[in-house]
Scaffold this active site. Structure first.
Site, PDB file in Angstrom:
ATOM      1  N   HIS A 187      -5.309   3.125   6.171  1.00 28.45           N
ATOM      2  CA  HIS A 187      -3.977   2.668   6.637  1.00 28.45           C
ATOM      3  C   HIS A 187      -3.894   2.886   8.149  1.00 28.45           C
ATOM      4  O   HIS A 187      -3.748   4.011   8.611  1.00 28.45           O
ATOM      5  CB  HIS A 187      -2.855   3.449   5.945  1.00 28.45           C
ATOM      6  CG  HIS A 187      -1.493   2.953   6.307  1.00 28.45           C
ATOM      7  ND1 HIS A 187      -0.550   2.617   5.363  1.00 28.45           N
ATOM      8  CD2 HIS A 187      -0.895   2.721   7.500  1.00 28.45           C
ATOM      9  CE1 HIS A 187       0.549   2.204   5.961  1.00 28.45           C
ATOM     10  NE2 HIS A 187       0.370   2.270   7.270  1.00 28.45           N
ATOM     11  N   HIS A 209      -2.660   1.138  12.164  1.00 30.43           N
ATOM     12  CA  HIS A 209      -2.043   0.129  13.038  1.00 30.43           C
ATOM     13  C   HIS A 209      -2.859   0.058  14.327  1.00 30.43           C
ATOM     14  O   HIS A 209      -2.987   1.067  15.032  1.00 30.43           O
ATOM     15  CB  HIS A 209      -0.600   0.517  13.384  1.00 30.43           C
ATOM     16  CG  HIS A 209       0.273   0.593  12.172  1.00 30.43           C
ATOM     17  ND1 HIS A 209       1.019  -0.475  11.725  1.00 30.43           N
ATOM     18  CD2 HIS A 209       0.501   1.600  11.286  1.00 30.43           C
ATOM     19  CE1 HIS A 209       1.668  -0.124  10.630  1.00 30.43           C
ATOM     20  NE2 HIS A 209       1.374   1.131  10.336  1.00 30.43           N
ATOM     21  N   LYS A 233       0.465  -6.351   2.211  1.00 36.08           N
ATOM     22  CA  LYS A 233       1.365  -5.232   2.525  1.00 36.08           C
ATOM     23  C   LYS A 233       2.818  -5.612   2.300  1.00 36.08           C
ATOM     24  O   LYS A 233       3.306  -6.601   2.832  1.00 36.08           O
ATOM     25  CB  LYS A 233       1.155  -4.817   3.990  1.00 36.08           C
ATOM     26  CG  LYS A 233       2.057  -3.679   4.471  1.00 36.08           C
ATOM     27  CD  LYS A 233       1.712  -2.346   3.822  1.00 36.08           C
ATOM     28  CE  LYS A 233       2.747  -1.270   4.126  1.00 36.08           C
ATOM     29  NZ  LYS A 233       2.595  -0.671   5.431  1.00 36.08           N
ATOM     30  N   HIS A 265       5.009  -0.037   1.489  1.00 40.90           N
ATOM     31  CA  HIS A 265       5.856   0.887   2.248  1.00 40.90           C
ATOM     32  C   HIS A 265       6.976   1.238   1.273  1.00 40.90           C
ATOM     33  O   HIS A 265       7.936   0.491   1.131  1.00 40.90           O
ATOM     34  CB  HIS A 265       6.400   0.231   3.520  1.00 40.90           C
ATOM     35  CG  HIS A 265       7.176   1.190   4.361  1.00 40.90           C
ATOM     36  ND1 HIS A 265       6.755   1.634   5.586  1.00 40.90           N
ATOM     37  CD2 HIS A 265       8.346   1.832   4.118  1.00 40.90           C
ATOM     38  CE1 HIS A 265       7.632   2.499   6.067  1.00 40.90           C
ATOM     39  NE2 HIS A 265       8.612   2.626   5.197  1.00 40.90           N
ATOM     40  N   HIS A 277       1.301   6.135   2.794  1.00 42.89           N
ATOM     41  CA  HIS A 277       1.877   7.330   3.439  1.00 42.89           C
ATOM     42  C   HIS A 277       2.853   8.062   2.529  1.00 42.89           C
ATOM     43  O   HIS A 277       4.043   8.155   2.819  1.00 42.89           O
ATOM     44  CB  HIS A 277       2.509   6.987   4.786  1.00 42.89           C
ATOM     45  CG  HIS A 277       3.273   5.678   4.848  1.00 42.89           C
ATOM     46  ND1 HIS A 277       4.249   5.337   3.948  1.00 42.89           N
ATOM     47  CD2 HIS A 277       3.196   4.637   5.697  1.00 42.89           C
ATOM     48  CE1 HIS A 277       4.738   4.153   4.246  1.00 42.89           C
ATOM     49  NE2 HIS A 277       4.102   3.696   5.313  1.00 42.89           N
ATOM     50  N   ASP A 290      -2.121   6.118   9.160  1.00 46.88           N
ATOM     51  CA  ASP A 290      -0.902   5.467   9.674  1.00 46.88           C
ATOM     52  C   ASP A 290      -0.783   5.695  11.179  1.00 46.88           C
ATOM     53  O   ASP A 290       0.326   5.716  11.725  1.00 46.88           O
ATOM     54  CB  ASP A 290       0.357   5.955   8.949  1.00 46.88           C
ATOM     55  CG  ASP A 290       1.528   4.998   9.100  1.00 46.88           C
ATOM     56  OD1 ASP A 290       1.325   3.871   9.575  1.00 46.88           O
ATOM     57  OD2 ASP A 290       2.654   5.397   8.753  1.00 46.88           O
ATOM     58  N   ALA A 322       9.483   4.468  15.726  1.00 48.30           N
ATOM     59  CA  ALA A 322       8.802   5.331  14.749  1.00 48.30           C
ATOM     60  C   ALA A 322       7.302   5.090  14.832  1.00 48.30           C
ATOM     61  O   ALA A 322       6.860   3.938  14.837  1.00 48.30           O
ATOM     62  CB  ALA A 322       9.303   5.017  13.356  1.00 48.30           C
TER      63      ALA A 322
HETATM   64  O1  DOR Z   1       6.076   5.418  11.692  1.00 51.52           O
HETATM   65  C1  DOR Z   1       5.708   4.283  11.421  1.00 51.52           C
HETATM   66  N1  DOR Z   1       5.187   3.448  12.356  1.00 51.52           N
HETATM   67  N2  DOR Z   1       5.824   3.862  10.161  1.00 51.52           N
HETATM   68  C2  DOR Z   1       5.560   2.602   9.813  1.00 51.52           C
HETATM   69  O2  DOR Z   1       5.733   2.287   8.667  1.00 51.52           O
HETATM   70  C3  DOR Z   1       5.156   1.596  10.828  1.00 51.52           C
HETATM   71  C4  DOR Z   1       4.565   2.224  11.994  1.00 51.52           C
HETATM   72  C5  DOR Z   1       4.462   1.281  13.199  1.00 51.52           C
HETATM   73  O3  DOR Z   1       3.988   0.157  13.034  1.00 51.52           O
HETATM   74  O4  DOR Z   1       4.854   1.700  14.288  1.00 51.52           O
HETATM   75 ZN    ZN Z   2       1.962   2.124   8.624  1.00 45.97          ZN
END
Ligand code: DOR
Ligand code: ZN
Length: 345
Positions: A13, A15, A99, A136, A174, A247, A263
């Protein structure tokens, strides 16, 4: 133990973002991980196989010279995703999962699903074509306490999904609560959960330690200590249903240190070392390889990696800030000590 050797891990997982940012973020993960499940929440989202192929090419172009890091692509489930999109994805050699974001749950989730039942025909196609649904798992209703969003998702939606689609491969991404762990441990059918390193390392006090700590803000939120203990027990148990998913989610410093901060925690630069700290503290270094390198491939039906990595018990300090394209990113543990270091790769 001062040195361990494990089969090369994967991040289930992740990004990576897009554009020039890839040149910093891709090498940080490729340093340790052979493969990663790449989240599709770009702007605009990765909706189709052709979007995924194009994004994959941009990621490959950002690999360090000599790296054979393999991005495993995902599609973003929207209310306009079709059964044909799923069939094409399942046939492709590029897309490995789909997703689900509830609309409004997190970064770039506006195109997500408003009513889960609307996408049931598409989920049925995923079950038929053996394409995993990555969730999610939070509800976003304003009347639900933000710390309860995951537990309410399990209660309201997860069990229903499990019974309606008994053969669907599902990953509760997560996982942050004892409720999630207990559900995944006992549910019938192919279900698993990824666990981040930040949810293993910290409880919710870390959000307010001496003041407001935006770099510990992520979604789902970090929870109480009892939940952290449940995550540690699951991750270090060897249970095949739990595996590594960082994550890792970089945001520019100014977007985190803001009146309405984003976030996401950027853990990639020390992810494997920080997981090793957690497993050492739990007296479970012998279970790290299952969690990081074996359980994920088994769930996805992929071979384990050929290579190995070595980790040495040696203290080093994480940089205060990392420059990425024209931005500055504050990594997890910025300016602080880390007790293990990968010695190859
Ligand atoms: O904290 C997070 N950041 N949670 C998520 O689900 C997405 C991620 C983001 O893409 O920044
Ligand atoms: Zn994520």
């Amino acid at each position: 133990m001062t040195r361990i050797r494990i089969r090369q891990p994967d991040d289930w997982h992740l990004h990576l973002r897009d554009g020039d940012m890839l040149n910093t973020v891709v090498p940080a993960t490729a340093r340790s991980f052979a493969r990663a499940i790449v989240m599709p929440n770009l702007k605009p989202p990765v909706r189709t196989v052709s979007d995924a192929r194009a994004y994959r090419e941009r990621i490959l172009a950002a690999r360090p010279v000599g790296s054979d890091f393999e991005p495993l692509m995902t599609l973003y489930l929207t209310e306009t995703t079709t059964v044909d999109d799923i069939r094409e994805a399942a046939r492709s050699d590029c897309v490995h999962a789909v997703k689900y974001y509830p609309a409004g749950a997190t970064t770039n989730s506006d195109s997500g699903v408003r009513k889960l039942e609307r996408v049931f025909p598409v989920i049925e196609a995923m079950e038929k074509h053996n394409l995993p649904l990555l969730m999610h798992g939070e509800v976003t209703d304003a009347d639900i306490d933000v710390f309860d969003r995951e537990a309410v998702f399990i209660e309201r939606h997860l069990d229903g999904l499990r019974t309606t689609f008994p053969d669907l491969k599902m990953v509760l991404e997560h996982a942050t609560t004892e409720d999630a762990i207990e559900y995944v441990q006992s549910a019938p059918g192919p279900i698993a959960a990824t666990i981040t390193v930040h949810h293993l390392l910290y409880n919710r006090n870390a959000l307010f330690e001496g003041g407001l700590r935006p770099h510990h803000y992520c979604l789902p939120l970090i929870k109480r200590e009892r939940h952290r203990q449940a995550l540690i027990s699951a991750a270090t148990s060897g249970d095949e249903r739990f595996f590594l998913g960082t994550d890792s989610a970089p945001h520019p410093k100014h977007a985190k240190e803001s009146d309405c901060g984003c976030a996401g925690i950027y853990s990639a630069p020390a992810a494997i070392e920080l997981y090793t700290e957690v497993f050492e503290a739990a007296g479970a270094l012998d279970k790290l390889e299952a969690f990081a390198s074996l359980n994920g491939p088994a769930f996805y039906g992929l071979p384990v990696n050929d290579g190995f990595i070595e980790l040495e018990k040696r203290t080093w300090s994480m940089e205060q800030e990392i420059t990425a394209a024209k931005e500055t990113i504050v990594p997890l543990r910025a300016g602080q000590r880390i007790g293990w270091r990968q010695s190859n790769g």
